[in-house]
Design a protein around this motif. Structure first.
Motif, PDB file in Angstrom:
ATOM      1  N   THR A 173       0.865  -1.344   0.130  1.00 39.56           N
ATOM      2  CA  THR A 173      -0.004   0.021  -0.040  1.00 39.56           C
ATOM      3  C   THR A 173       0.854   1.071  -0.052  1.00 39.56           C
ATOM      4  OG1 THR A 173      -1.563  -1.153   1.302  1.00 39.56           O
ATOM      5  CG2 THR A 173      -1.890   1.258   1.469  1.00 39.56           C
ATOM      6  N   PHE A 174       0.816   1.997  -1.033  1.00 42.82           N
ATOM      7  CA  PHE A 174       1.951   3.021  -1.333  1.00 42.82           C
ATOM      8  C   PHE A 174       1.775   4.103  -0.268  1.00 42.82           C
ATOM      9  CE2 PHE A 174       5.071   4.498  -3.998  1.00 42.82           C
ATOM     10  CZ  PHE A 174       4.866   5.772  -4.194  1.00 42.82           C
ATOM     11  N   SER A 175       0.502   4.480   0.120  1.00 46.12           N
ATOM     12  CA  SER A 175       0.532   5.559   0.841  1.00 46.12           C
ATOM     13  C   SER A 175       1.062   5.625   2.251  1.00 46.12           C
ATOM     14  CB  SER A 175      -0.933   5.693   1.127  1.00 46.12           C
ATOM     15  OG  SER A 175      -1.615   4.730   1.526  1.00 46.12           O
ATOM     16  N   GLY A 176       1.126   4.371   2.780  1.00 41.51           N
ATOM     17  CA  GLY A 176       1.979   4.067   3.822  1.00 41.51           C
ATOM     18  C   GLY A 176       3.621   4.151   3.947  1.00 41.51           C
ATOM     19  N   TYR A 177       4.040   4.577   2.812  1.00 41.76           N
ATOM     20  CA  TYR A 177       5.579   4.339   2.647  1.00 41.76           C
ATOM     21  C   TYR A 177       6.127   5.914   2.169  1.00 41.76           C
ATOM     22  CZ  TYR A 177       5.868  -0.485   2.420  1.00 41.76           C
ATOM     23  OH  TYR A 177       5.616  -1.877   2.741  1.00 41.76           O
ATOM     24  N   SER A 178       7.076   6.231   3.025  1.00 40.93           N
ATOM     25  CA  SER A 178       8.027   6.996   2.558  1.00 40.93           C
ATOM     26  C   SER A 178       8.763   6.579   1.096  1.00 40.93           C
ATOM     27  CB  SER A 178       8.836   7.761   3.664  1.00 40.93           C
ATOM     28  OG  SER A 178       8.457   8.087   4.655  1.00 40.93           O
TER      29      SER A 178
ATOM     30  N   GLU B 189      29.956   7.074  -3.938  1.00 44.00           N
ATOM     31  CA  GLU B 189      29.004   6.430  -3.131  1.00 44.00           C
ATOM     32  C   GLU B 189      27.635   7.001  -3.604  1.00 44.00           C
ATOM     33  OE1 GLU B 189      29.943   7.818   0.710  1.00 44.00           O
ATOM     34  OE2 GLU B 189      29.032   9.947   0.448  1.00 44.00           O
ATOM     35  N   ARG B 190      26.472   6.267  -3.274  1.00 45.21           N
ATOM     36  CA  ARG B 190      25.038   6.534  -3.333  1.00 45.21           C
ATOM     37  C   ARG B 190      24.819   7.627  -2.591  1.00 45.21           C
ATOM     38  NH1 ARG B 190      21.132   1.636  -4.138  1.00 45.21           N
ATOM     39  NH2 ARG B 190      22.661   1.154  -5.457  1.00 45.21           N
ATOM     40  N   ARG B 191      23.970   8.665  -3.079  1.00 43.46           N
ATOM     41  CA  ARG B 191      23.881   9.712  -2.597  1.00 43.46           C
ATOM     42  C   ARG B 191      22.273  10.039  -2.341  1.00 43.46           C
ATOM     43  NH1 ARG B 191      28.742  14.033  -2.983  1.00 43.46           N
ATOM     44  NH2 ARG B 191      30.231  12.844  -1.949  1.00 43.46           N
ATOM     45  N   PHE B 192      21.808  10.746  -1.347  1.00 44.72           N
ATOM     46  CA  PHE B 192      20.405  11.200  -1.241  1.00 44.72           C
ATOM     47  C   PHE B 192      19.978  12.335  -2.224  1.00 44.72           C
ATOM     48  CE2 PHE B 192      16.328  12.248   0.511  1.00 44.72           C
ATOM     49  CZ  PHE B 192      16.073  13.682   0.694  1.00 44.72           C
ATOM     50  N   VAL B 193      18.990  12.047  -2.840  1.00 47.51           N
ATOM     51  CA  VAL B 193      18.507  13.275  -3.896  1.00 47.51           C
ATOM     52  C   VAL B 193      17.135  14.017  -3.292  1.00 47.51           C
ATOM     53  CG1 VAL B 193      17.676  13.890  -6.220  1.00 47.51           C
ATOM     54  CG2 VAL B 193      19.620  12.054  -5.865  1.00 47.51           C
ATOM     55  N   ALA B 194      16.368  13.293  -3.121  1.00 46.11           N
ATOM     56  CA  ALA B 194      14.771  13.713  -2.725  1.00 46.11           C
ATOM     57  C   ALA B 194      14.027  12.559  -2.000  1.00 46.11           C
ATOM     58  CB  ALA B 194      14.251  14.581  -3.896  1.00 46.11           C
ATOM     59  N   ALA B 195      13.068  13.349  -1.197  1.00 45.75           N
ATOM     60  CA  ALA B 195      12.168  12.383  -0.518  1.00 45.75           C
ATOM     61  C   ALA B 195      10.905  12.899  -0.226  1.00 45.75           C
ATOM     62  CB  ALA B 195      12.755  11.805   0.898  1.00 45.75           C
ATOM     63  N   SER B 196       9.833  11.926  -0.361  1.00 44.27           N
ATOM     64  CA  SER B 196       8.406  12.530   0.002  1.00 44.27           C
ATOM     65  C   SER B 196       7.977  11.503   1.071  1.00 44.27           C
ATOM     66  CB  SER B 196       7.549  12.116  -1.096  1.00 44.27           C
ATOM     67  OG  SER B 196       6.113  12.082  -0.842  1.00 44.27           O
ATOM     68  N   GLN B 197       7.796  11.978   2.330  1.00 45.10           N
ATOM     69  CA  GLN B 197       7.701  11.459   3.585  1.00 45.10           C
ATOM     70  C   GLN B 197       6.213  10.916   3.756  1.00 45.10           C
ATOM     71  OE1 GLN B 197      10.328  10.631   4.626  1.00 45.10           O
ATOM     72  NE2 GLN B 197      12.032  12.069   4.489  1.00 45.10           N
ATOM     73  N   TRP B 198       5.924   9.820   4.438  1.00 43.09           N
ATOM     74  CA  TRP B 198       4.645   9.233   4.469  1.00 43.09           C
ATOM     75  C   TRP B 198       3.675  10.081   5.382  1.00 43.09           C
ATOM     76  CZ3 TRP B 198       1.828   7.329   8.545  1.00 43.09           C
ATOM     77  CH2 TRP B 198       2.972   7.195   9.866  1.00 43.09           C
ATOM     78  N   SER B 199       4.392  10.518   6.432  1.00 39.73           N
ATOM     79  CA  SER B 199       3.414  11.237   7.592  1.00 39.73           C
ATOM     80  C   SER B 199       2.563  12.327   7.289  1.00 39.73           C
ATOM     81  CB  SER B 199       4.461  11.232   8.701  1.00 39.73           C
ATOM     82  OG  SER B 199       5.466  12.090   8.550  1.00 39.73           O
TER      83      SER B 199
ATOM     84  N   ILE C  75       3.453  13.901   4.176  1.00 45.13           N
ATOM     85  CA  ILE C  75       3.674  14.136   2.402  1.00 45.13           C
ATOM     86  C   ILE C  75       4.705  15.263   2.120  1.00 45.13           C
ATOM     87  CG2 ILE C  75       2.843  14.066   0.217  1.00 45.13           C
ATOM     88  CD1 ILE C  75       2.185  11.927   2.126  1.00 45.13           C
ATOM     89  N   SER C  76       5.501  15.784   3.410  1.00 46.25           N
ATOM     90  CA  SER C  76       6.445  16.532   3.080  1.00 46.25           C
ATOM     91  C   SER C  76       7.635  16.050   2.216  1.00 46.25           C
ATOM     92  CB  SER C  76       7.077  17.026   4.540  1.00 46.25           C
ATOM     93  OG  SER C  76       7.775  15.964   5.046  1.00 46.25           O
ATOM     94  N   THR C  77       8.445  17.125   1.874  1.00 49.09           N
ATOM     95  CA  THR C  77       9.466  16.739   0.999  1.00 49.09           C
ATOM     96  C   THR C  77      10.835  17.230   1.338  1.00 49.09           C
ATOM     97  OG1 THR C  77       9.047  18.519  -0.382  1.00 49.09           O
ATOM     98  CG2 THR C  77       7.787  16.617  -1.083  1.00 49.09           C
ATOM     99  N   ASP C  78      11.729  16.261   1.134  1.00 48.06           N
ATOM    100  CA  ASP C  78      13.309  16.791   1.422  1.00 48.06           C
ATOM    101  C   ASP C  78      14.066  16.830   0.186  1.00 48.06           C
ATOM    102  OD1 ASP C  78      12.922  14.766   4.514  1.00 48.06           O
ATOM    103  OD2 ASP C  78      12.589  17.093   4.201  1.00 48.06           O
ATOM    104  N   TYR C  79      14.975  17.671  -0.084  1.00 44.39           N
ATOM    105  CA  TYR C  79      15.903  17.795  -1.072  1.00 44.39           C
ATOM    106  C   TYR C  79      17.351  17.731  -0.356  1.00 44.39           C
ATOM    107  CZ  TYR C  79      11.523  18.594  -3.865  1.00 44.39           C
ATOM    108  OH  TYR C  79      10.366  18.345  -4.649  1.00 44.39           O
ATOM    109  N   ALA C  80      18.110  17.176  -1.384  1.00 47.06           N
ATOM    110  CA  ALA C  80      19.518  17.553  -1.126  1.00 47.06           C
ATOM    111  C   ALA C  80      19.886  19.063  -1.525  1.00 47.06           C
ATOM    112  CB  ALA C  80      20.411  16.576  -1.885  1.00 47.06           C
ATOM    113  N   ASP C  81      20.746  19.644  -0.812  1.00 48.01           N
ATOM    114  CA  ASP C  81      21.080  21.252  -1.211  1.00 48.01           C
ATOM    115  C   ASP C  81      21.428  21.111  -2.665  1.00 48.01           C
ATOM    116  OD1 ASP C  81      22.274  21.932   1.862  1.00 48.01           O
ATOM    117  OD2 ASP C  81      20.372  21.816   1.191  1.00 48.01           O
TER     118      ASP C  81
END
Length: 122
Positions: A27-32, A43-53, A55-61
């Motif tokens: 169930t997609f809605s319960g996942y970040s 190395e593998r690096r963070f780019v962006a996220a959509s958080q489940w709780s 639906i806020s978003t985070d981005y690498a600078d």
């Protein structure tokens, strides 16, 4: 749980791309959900996220203002819109997901998709 990324390609600097990551088996809605990238020899690096709780978003600078993450829970898909591509954006882009917890900026997610190659020529 499966994640399938697509949408990469060979583009020129200044172009745009939209990456997609289709999820199945949960169930997609319960996942970040989010995106990481890995350039050759790095190395593998963070780019962006959509958080489940919330639906806020985070981005690498390094991508703020050019990358936009969005999700369509009805389609079980997360997108990454990339504008004004630069050669330094060249990497394999991976989607990732975590269940009922925030997606961390470290590559420690429980679920990973295949990568999609983005190559930007100058």
């Amino acid at each position: 749980v499966q994640l399938q990324a697509s949408g990469g390609g060979l583009v020129q600097a200044g172009d745009s791309l939209r990456l997609s990551c289709a999820a199945s088996g949960f169930t997609f809605s319960g996942y970040s959900v989010g995106w990481f990238r890995q350039a050759p020899g790095k190395e593998r690096r963070f780019v962006a996220a959509s958080q489940w709780s919330d639906i806020s978003t985070d981005y690498a600078d390094s991508v703020k203002g050019r990358f936009t993450i969005s999700r369509d829970n009805a389609k079980n898909t997360v997108y990454l819109q990339i504008d004004s591509l630069k050669p330094e954006d060249t990497a394999v882009y991976y989607c990732a997901a975590d269940f009922y917890k925030r997606l961390a900026r470290t590559p420690s997610a429980d679920y990973w998709g295949n990568g999609t190659q983005v190559t930007v020529s100058s």
